[in-house]
Scaffold this motif. Structure first.
Motif, mmCIF file in Angstrom:
data_model
loop_
_atom_site.group_PDB
_atom_site.id
_atom_site.type_symbol
_atom_site.label_atom_id
_atom_site.label_comp_id
_atom_site.label_asym_id
_atom_site.label_seq_id
_atom_site.Cartn_x
_atom_site.Cartn_y
_atom_site.Cartn_z
ATOM 1 N N ARG A 36 0.772 -1.095 0.086
ATOM 2 C CA ARG A 36 -0.024 0.033 -0.036
ATOM 3 C C ARG A 36 0.945 1.425 -0.007
ATOM 4 N N ALA A 37 1.947 1.258 0.803
ATOM 5 C CA ALA A 37 2.790 2.254 0.847
ATOM 6 C C ALA A 37 3.467 2.673 -0.447
ATOM 7 N N ALA A 38 3.899 1.671 -0.819
ATOM 8 C CA ALA A 38 4.567 1.649 -2.527
ATOM 9 C C ALA A 38 3.463 2.382 -3.505
ATOM 10 N N CYS A 39 2.487 1.778 -3.505
ATOM 11 C CA CYS A 39 1.349 2.414 -4.314
ATOM 12 C C CYS A 39 1.147 3.604 -4.076
ATOM 13 N N LEU A 40 0.902 3.966 -2.970
ATOM 14 C CA LEU A 40 0.435 5.514 -2.506
ATOM 15 C C LEU A 40 1.544 6.364 -2.807
ATOM 16 N N ALA A 41 2.837 5.761 -2.859
ATOM 17 C CA ALA A 41 3.911 6.757 -3.200
ATOM 18 C C ALA A 41 3.693 7.456 -4.699
ATOM 19 N N HIS A 42 3.056 6.817 -5.337
ATOM 20 C CA HIS A 42 2.567 7.458 -6.818
ATOM 21 C C HIS A 42 1.425 8.308 -6.660
ATOM 22 N N ALA A 43 1.842 9.278 -5.722
ATOM 23 C CA ALA A 43 0.609 10.406 -5.721
ATOM 24 C C ALA A 43 -0.062 11.050 -6.703
ATOM 25 N N SER A 44 0.784 11.185 -7.713
ATOM 26 C CA SER A 44 0.300 11.964 -8.918
ATOM 27 C C SER A 44 -0.559 11.263 -9.509
ATOM 28 N N GLN A 45 -0.969 10.032 -9.207
ATOM 29 C CA GLN A 45 -2.052 9.182 -9.864
ATOM 30 C C GLN A 45 -3.271 9.039 -8.861
ATOM 31 N N GLN A 46 -3.183 9.798 -7.759
ATOM 32 C CA GLN A 46 -4.572 9.683 -6.949
ATOM 33 C C GLN A 46 -4.807 8.247 -6.616
ATOM 34 N N PRO A 47 -3.912 7.145 -6.148
ATOM 35 C CA PRO A 47 -4.112 5.647 -6.112
ATOM 36 C C PRO A 47 -5.010 5.696 -4.957
#
Ligand SMILES: [Zn+2]
Length: 238
Positions: free
Chosen positions: A186-197
């Motif tokens: 989850r933390a790794a996916c949410l690091a892609h903040a520009s994509q509003q994960p």
């Protein structure tokens, strides 16, 4: 059908892998956030056991931020990749193609094969080829071709992203229990903040984790298709 880590199977040399043997793993995705969403829990489990994971991004997501130029988007998303990989204790690699404009041709096959061979992977994960996104299909074909050309030297696994919306006709034959690793994914996916994960792709992946978990009798899981010609298969030959 099996559940467990691929690393617990025999590898291409017929040796049973364990934490004492440091594996080299490459997870190849088309865009920033694809390897993390398709395989992030498994990456976290591998790296936590001391194995070496490289996350290979075919592009830097140049087309992925509305209102930003390609170089601006690439810079933002490259930084997001680095942050995501730090959560997963993985090393990012960029293959230099352009988001939305990826190519498969003789020279691209050759360049990609050299890049992948240079990593000397024992296991490679990539996109399932039946996918609505062209770039996902491209990286899948590049990896598959490199696998054949290398003499099937590494074990090949396919992952799924945005099941139903992107990946289609995907029926796992291998599962990894990610119940203990989901927070790092989850933390790794949410690091892609520009994509509003939080509102775009992660809720769908949370449903996928639960569904794949139901299929293999665990709480949360990632599903994979293991190529049946992998040398490491632990299924007895008839
Ligand atoms: Zn993608």
């Amino acid at each position: 059908m099996s559940a467990g880590l691929p690393l617990l199977s025999e590898n291409a040399n017929g040796k049973v892998s364990s934490a004492s043997h440091k594996l080299k793993i490459v997870v190849a995705g088309a865009h920033p956030d694809d390897p993390e969403s398709g395989c992030g829990g498994t990456i976290a489990l591998y790296s936590n056991l001391g194995h070496e994971v490289a996350v290979l991004y075919l592009t830097r997501g140049e087309a992925g931020i509305p209102g930003k130029s390609a170089p601006e988007a690439a810079a933002i998303r490259t930084a997001e990749c680095q942050k995501a990989c730090s959560f997963l204790k993985a090393r990012p690699i960029f293959a230099g193609q352009i988001d939305g404009n990826t190519e498969v041709n003789r020279s691209r096959y050759e360049d990609f094969r050299k890049l992948l061979q240079g990593e000397r992977p024992e296991i490679v994960f990539t996109h399932w080829p039946i996918d609505t996104h062209r770039d996902h299909r491209v990286i899948s074909l590049l990896v598959y071709d490199a696998w054949i050309e290398s003499g099937r030297k590494f074990d090949l696994y396919y992952f799924e992203v945005d099941q139903g919306e992107q990946t289609q006709h995907f029926h796992p034959n291998h599962y990894v229990d990610i119940t203990q690793a989901e927070s790092r994914k989850r933390a790794a996916c949410l690091a892609h903040a520009s994509q509003q994960p939080e509102t775009s792709f992660y809720p769908l992946h949370e449903r996928m984790h639960r569904f794949r978990g139901m299929e293999c009798g665990r709480e949360l899981a990632e599903g994979f298709v293991r190529h049946c010609q992998n040398v490491e298969t632990s299924v007895p030959e008839g």
